[in-house]
Design an enzyme around this catalytic site. Structure first.
Site, PDB file in Angstrom:
ATOM      1  CD  GLU A  21      -2.925  -1.347   2.329  1.00  0.00           C
ATOM      2  OE1 GLU A  21      -3.001  -0.494   3.220  1.00  0.00           O
ATOM      3  OE2 GLU A  21      -3.659  -2.217   2.273  1.00  0.00           O
ATOM      4  CD  GLU A  78      -4.622  -8.033   1.338  1.00  0.00           C
ATOM      5  OE1 GLU A  78      -5.501  -7.274   2.069  1.00  0.00           O
ATOM      6  OE2 GLU A  78      -3.558  -7.761   1.421  1.00  0.00           O
TER       7      GLU A  78
END
Ligand code: XIL
Length: 366
Positions: free
Chosen positions: A147, A255
């Site tokens: 991220e 995910e």
């Protein structure tokens, strides 16, 4: 349909997902510690039967594996890796460098002053070398940096960026590659299917490649995806898959979980900082998911898996974020204490209509 349930909670008529998709990609889920420490044996049975790959949901994050400056704790992570090895699974370490679930001490010195660039790089190197070396040859792939991009595709202003500068990403990959040259190394993020962030990701990978930095793949988290057909759109997904694959690296869905509850926040993505208060209307399915919603969820899963299969030459792995609905993090994010239904197995460890819809996609052509 007649369903026989075995003692461990797996119906005997369920095809195993890892067999169903064996020719397409690895398939699996994120495991929390209870799945591997014996406290949740029915979840372990699902993982053993269905998963060819596992990711550590939390235990390998900095705050757990390296809670204090001179203290590494490998107890839970060893259990996780042993479980994967025992079951011949492709093991993914998540994650080496992130701005969340990283203790505050990482970024300051003993007098609580911000670290210098050199000191933070040394700390990052020590962390990556210690963790990756401990699992050398056992963890197959690492989410090296998690991220690092903002929604606009620019680098996110984290402590890593602020103190080290934008080469913190290249440095993290270099350290990881030195520590275990045989491990696959990934960049992982949410909302990468959105064009601005996709372009930022492509720039990032190209930049690493131009500097000779070893990178094997990009993880499209698939966090916070929803039922609405435009979240994410087929077009955006395909553009992302094609753009990343054109760089010569693997695409992975890392995910995946689908939020079926009313939208509680307006920003896209799965940033941990986004939080909303619990209100009754945000939690409508306390007593079970109505059939019409089960059907919508099944259709959405089928649509996405059909697309993954179409691009199975580019997608190496699909990982769901959890094993079954009861322990999904979407029960507590972005609103704490809701009852969500994002995965393929329900609260009683039984396959949902979405499970069978996913299996069916493998029976049709690409
Ligand atoms: C989540 C876990 O599932 C939760 O248990 C934890 O409390 C917070 O983190 N993006 C990621 C994952 O890369 O590590 C996050 O996992 C979800 C968002």
């Amino acid at each position: 349909m007649l369903v026989f349930t075995s003692a461990v909670g797996c119906s005997t008529d369920q095809p195993a997902l890892k067999d169903v998709f064996a020719k397409d990609f690895l398939i699996g889920g994120a495991l929390n510690d209870d799945v591997v420490n014996g406290k949740d044996p029915k979840a372990a049975a699902i993982a053993e039967k269905h998963f060819s790959t596992i990711t550590a949901e939390n235990v390998m994050k900095w705050m757990h594996i390296h809670p204090e400056p001179n203290k590494y704790d490998f107890a839970a992570t060893d259990r996780f890796v042993d479980f994967g090895q025992k079951n011949n699974m492709f093991i993914v370490g998540h994650t080496l460098v992130w701005h969340w679930q990283t203790p505050k001490w990482v970024f300051v010195d003993d007098a609580n002053n911000p670290l210098t660039r050199e000191a933070l790089l040394a700390r990052m190197k020590d962390h990556i070398f210690t963790v990756v070396s401990h699992y050398k040859g056992r963890v197959n792939g690492w989410d090296v940096v998690n991220e690092a991009l903002d929604d606009n595709g620019q680098l996110r202003k984290t402590k890593w960026m602020e103190i080290i500068g934008e080469d913190f990403i290249a440095k993290a990959f270099k350290f990881a590659h030195e520590a275990d040259p045989s491990a696959e190394l990934y960049y992982n993020d949410f909302s990468l299917e959105n064009p601005a962030k996709r372009d930022g990701c492509v720039r990032l990978v190209k930049d690493l490649q131009s500097k000779g930095v070893h990178i094997d793949g990009v993880g499209l988290q698939g966090q916070a995806w929803r039922l609405e057909p435009d979240a994410p759109s087929r077009e955006n997904l395909e553009d992302f898959i094609n753009a990343v694959s054109a760089l010569g690296v693997k695409v992975m869905v890392t995910e995946m979980c689908i939020d079926v509850l009313p939208k509680a926040i307006y920003q896209p993505g799965a940033d941990l900082k986004q939080r909303a208060e619990l209100r009754e209307e945000l939690n409508p399915y306390l007593d079970g998911l109505p059939d019409r919603m089960q059907k919508k969820l099944a259709d959405r899963y089928a649509e996405l898996f059909s697309l993954y299969r179409k691009h199975a030459d580019k997608i190496s792995r699909v990982t769901l974020w959890g094993v079954y609905d009861k322990t999904s993090w979407l029960n507590n994010w972005p609103v704490r204490g809701r009852t969500n239904y994002p995965l393929l197995f329900d609260r009683n460890y039984q396959p949902k209509p979405a499970f069978y819809a996913v299996v069916k996609t493998a029976q049709s052509g690409k």
